[in-house]
Write an enzyme that holds these catalytic residues in place. Sequence first.
Site, PDB file in Angstrom:
ATOM      1  N   CYS A   1      14.167   4.844   5.075  1.00 16.59           N
ATOM      2  CA  CYS A   1      13.268   5.836   5.693  1.00 16.59           C
ATOM      3  C   CYS A   1      13.044   5.394   7.131  1.00 16.59           C
ATOM      4  CB  CYS A   1      11.953   5.931   4.938  1.00 16.59           C
ATOM      5  SG  CYS A   1      12.122   6.150   3.154  1.00 16.59           S
ATOM      6  N   ALA A   2      14.089   5.403   7.924  1.00 17.33           N
ATOM      7  CA  ALA A   2      14.103   4.688   9.203  1.00 17.33           C
ATOM      8  C   ALA A   2      13.191   5.282  10.263  1.00 17.33           C
ATOM      9  CB  ALA A   2      15.529   4.607   9.739  1.00 17.33           C
TER      10      ALA A   2
ATOM     11  N   LYS B   1      11.494  -0.718  12.637  1.00 21.19           N
ATOM     12  CA  LYS B   1      11.542  -1.803  11.652  1.00 21.19           C
ATOM     13  C   LYS B   1      12.944  -2.354  11.486  1.00 21.19           C
ATOM     14  CE  LYS B   1       7.425  -0.130   9.340  1.00 21.19           C
ATOM     15  NZ  LYS B   1       7.180   0.921  10.373  1.00 21.19           N
TER      16      LYS B   1
ATOM     17  N   ASP C   1      10.203   2.332   3.972  1.00 22.38           N
ATOM     18  CA  ASP C   1       8.939   2.525   4.689  1.00 22.38           C
ATOM     19  C   ASP C   1       8.548   3.976   4.445  1.00 22.38           C
ATOM     20  OD1 ASP C   1       6.775   2.368   6.374  1.00 22.38           O
ATOM     21  OD2 ASP C   1       7.953   2.625   8.196  1.00 22.38           O
TER      22      ASP C   1
ATOM     23  N   CYS D   1       1.880   2.303   5.714  1.00 22.50           N
ATOM     24  CA  CYS D   1       0.787   2.015   6.649  1.00 22.50           C
ATOM     25  C   CYS D   1      -0.479   2.669   6.118  1.00 22.50           C
ATOM     26  CB  CYS D   1       1.121   2.485   8.062  1.00 22.50           C
ATOM     27  SG  CYS D   1       1.645   4.204   8.183  1.00 22.50           S
TER      28      CYS D   1
END
Length: 386
Positions: free
Chosen positions: A227-228, A233, A287, A340
Amino acid sequence: MTPGARVAAAIGVLDVILAGEAAEKALTGWARGARYAGSKDRAAVRDHVFQALRCKRSYACLGGAMTGRGLMLGALRDAGESVLPLFSGDGHAPAPLSVDEATGGRAPETDGERLDLPDWLLPLFRDSLGKRAEAAALALRGRAPLMLRVNVRRATRDEAIALLAEDGLAADPVSIAPMALRLDEGARGVANSRAFREGVVELQDGSSQAAMAALDLTGAGRVLDYCAGGGGKVLALAARADAAFFAHDAAPRRMADLPARAARAGVRVQLLENAREAAPYDLVLCDAPCSGSGTWRRNPDAKWRLSAERLAELGRTQGDILDQAQAMVASHGRLAYATCSVFHAENEAQSDHFMARHPGWREILRRRWPIGAQGDGFYLWVAERR
């Protein structure tokens, strides 16, 4: 623009947002119609708007109304600033205060007002964070720190600090991550600095940096960021190891800048439209899309737009992503899940549900980072295929 004119502009933008427009779209619309506004004016109006959104409920109490005017009046009162000079009606300043405005307003009374949270989110904060819930909510009322990650392929941390100083940017090392720097002033000059142009530093939150530093890349010859998004990241991981790095996103346009960023950083990341075709991988990082509740200092509009239905939908998406990703992990490879978010439902609960669905895995890491002076709220979980 005068200070009063900036306040008036912020009032107009806030009224548009309160009517249902997204904050970024409302600010863009104002900027397009305000060609007279310089870069400092636009930045000041944006700061006014974002701070008012961070503290929307308490400012509405102090200002006496849930309107753009009420929010800015509350913001000024909360900051202890003199209101009358800014609400003078002179030039482009807001009209003078009415008698009701001058005498109205009250201190926040309920927990939702005091902590600047929707009432329905209060139980989630308390259930997820326990004794730390109030501190987290209060932290979301302030601005987030501006954090930089030093690219170890380009420079040491001390060399990066010296290079930033050449452009008048004073950066300080912090403890949250090995290559993290905090910049307290001059944030808007980073993109024009030599350190940024030459790939010595990247903008990346401290907690995000710490999470990527916590991932063990030993023996990971093939790494996928599933999930770039913009790729921050995977760039942090690629700076640490000589491996084959891949990036995929359900919305490929989000990765549009990643090739240029990777080239600037001196690393190689291969973009994949179909990640399954290149499987297996030794490490797959997810992510996942989430509420972003750990980052609401940066995107305060999201705090007020989140609904219980949307949170449940995100939970289903997170579970689906983990199920898809685990199938691409090699034997004895690792699966990393990150958000997050501060909510238990998006963090520990997702990890536990995955382990219940997939008994062939062994948990090796589970960690949270709180909302603080060096980073946002963040969660990382890692499991290894038996």
